[in-house]
Design a protein around this motif. Structure first.
Motif, PDB file in Angstrom:
ATOM      1  N   SER A   1     -12.531 -29.903   0.438  1.00 44.17           N
ATOM      2  CA  SER A   1     -12.791 -29.945   1.875  1.00 44.17           C
ATOM      3  C   SER A   1     -12.471 -31.310   2.486  1.00 44.17           C
ATOM      4  O   SER A   1     -12.824 -32.360   1.942  1.00 44.17           O
ATOM      5  N   ASP A   2     -11.771 -31.255   3.634  1.00 47.87           N
ATOM      6  CA  ASP A   2     -11.385 -32.474   4.352  1.00 47.87           C
ATOM      7  C   ASP A   2     -11.196 -32.084   5.816  1.00 47.87           C
ATOM      8  O   ASP A   2     -10.204 -31.470   6.177  1.00 47.87           O
TER       9      ASP A   2
ATOM     10  N   SER B   1      -8.404 -27.413   2.529  1.00 46.22           N
ATOM     11  CA  SER B   1      -9.231 -28.423   3.185  1.00 46.22           C
ATOM     12  C   SER B   1     -10.359 -27.824   4.032  1.00 46.22           C
ATOM     13  O   SER B   1     -11.078 -28.542   4.716  1.00 46.22           O
TER      14      SER B   1
END
Length: 356
Positions: free
Chosen positions: A215-216, A96
């Protein structure tokens, strides 16, 4: 930045890695269950993502696996199977991240969680960053396996993170190229240079800004917090009692005899008892702690009857197990199971949408 843990602490290895290795052994025709049992490990317990195996048992299993399989490239084979979610909270945090640099920074910071005997030192060299893998202590004949699994694992994970090979990157390895490597070279999408001065992953500076496709930000923040908490807990659990407990948790047959645990940890029975007393612990209490946890798991997570639960936990019959469980919890196993099931049913009803 370097994070290290002394081998003498024996912080253990995540059991899931041994489970994946055992699955690999089965695909090449080895009886992985027989090998695990001979090492004193319970195959069923290795599938848990929260269980750790003592480094002594992990090393014995890997050594026997290499010898009995006749496959010196097991480290590379394992590296190909280590998908990011298998690395627990660290894997989620890495997945992430925003950029490759952020992901590698997390690996450097929290590697102790997944491989306590390894650490990472990063340094700029020309137009690249070298992420050098260092091994605390001397792993002896397992050195090649460890570096294969770690460095080639990083290469494969880089592809998972960015969706493509990282241009200009490479792997440096100490020592001569092993005879088995040519069989795996085509599957590794970056140059590998042997006879180097270090074991390292080399990433061009301009590649470190590559975005991570998963990605987070919110997930990155929460998973990093989990890593911090897990790292704190792991270092707090570095005492001798925790080492004994790890052996108990994964032992087959269960519960293990004191003599077997002492031999696994390379101490005498007398020394094991003394060192536990120094930490206000006892072998029987540790066994009972593990028994209680496993009893709760079996009572709430399965439908097996009490005789079967008793057998799994090493009791002669259900009556002996029932007496012990009531002593630990104040209620019978049947009452505990019923209460947990009723609580779960109430929770589910509360979450059901109201009828239209």
């Amino acid at each position: 930045m370097r994070v290290s843990a002394s081998v003498t602490q024996d912080l253990g290895m995540p059991a899931i890695y041994l489970h994946i290795l055992a699955e690999l052994l089965r695909t090449i025709g080895l009886d992985e269950r027989d090998l695990l049992l001979r090492v004193g490990l319970d195959p069923a317990r290795l599938q848990s993502t929260s269980v750790r195996v003592s480094q002594a048992q992990a090393s014995e299993f890997v050594t026997r696996a290499i010898i009995e399989s006749g496959e010196p490239g097991l480290g590379i084979m394992l590296a190909r199977e280590l998908k990011l979610p298998l690395h627990g909270a660290l894997g989620v945090a890495v997945m992430s991240s925003r950029t490759l640099k952020d992901a590698l920074g997390l690996m450097t910071r929290y590697l102790t969680l997944r491989a306590p005997h390894l650490s990472v030192r990063s340094r700029e060299h020309g137009n690249a960053v070298h992420y050098t893998i260092l091994c605390d202590g001397d792993p002896g004949p397992l050195q090649g396996f460890i570096m294969d699994a770690m460095l080639f694992g990083c290469a494969f994970m880089g592809e998972q993170l960015t969706g493509t090979a990282i241009g200009g990157s490479g792997i440096l390895r100490k020592g001569a190229e092993p005879p088995y490597f040519h069989r795996f070279r085509q599957s590794i999408l970056m140059p590998v240079s042997y006879n180097s001065q270090e074991n390292a992953l080399v990433i061009p500076l301009n590649a470190l800004s590559a975005p991570i496709r998963f990605s987070d930000d919110q997930l990155a923040e929460s998973s990093r917090a989990q890593c911090e908490e897990a790292l704190k807990q792991l270092t707090e659990d570095a005492g001798f009692a925790c080492r004994v407990r790890r052996v108990i948790e994964t032992s087959y047959p269960f519960p293990p005899k004191l003599a077997r645990v002492a031999a696994t940890l390379f101490v005498s029975e007398r020394t094991l008892k003394r060192r536990l007393q120094e930490e206000q612990a006892s072998f029987q209490n540790l066994v009972d702690q593990v028994r209680l946890e496993r009893a709760r798991e079996l009572l709430t997570g399965t439908n097996i009857n009490l005789n079967q639960v008793a057998d799994v936990l090493g009791y002669a019959d259900a009556a002996n197990f029932t007496r012990a469980f009531k002593r630990w919890t104040g209620v019978s196993p049947s009452h505990y199971r019923g209460a947990e099931q009723q609580s779960a049913a109430t929770f589910l009803r509360a979450r059901m949408p109201a009828p239209a």
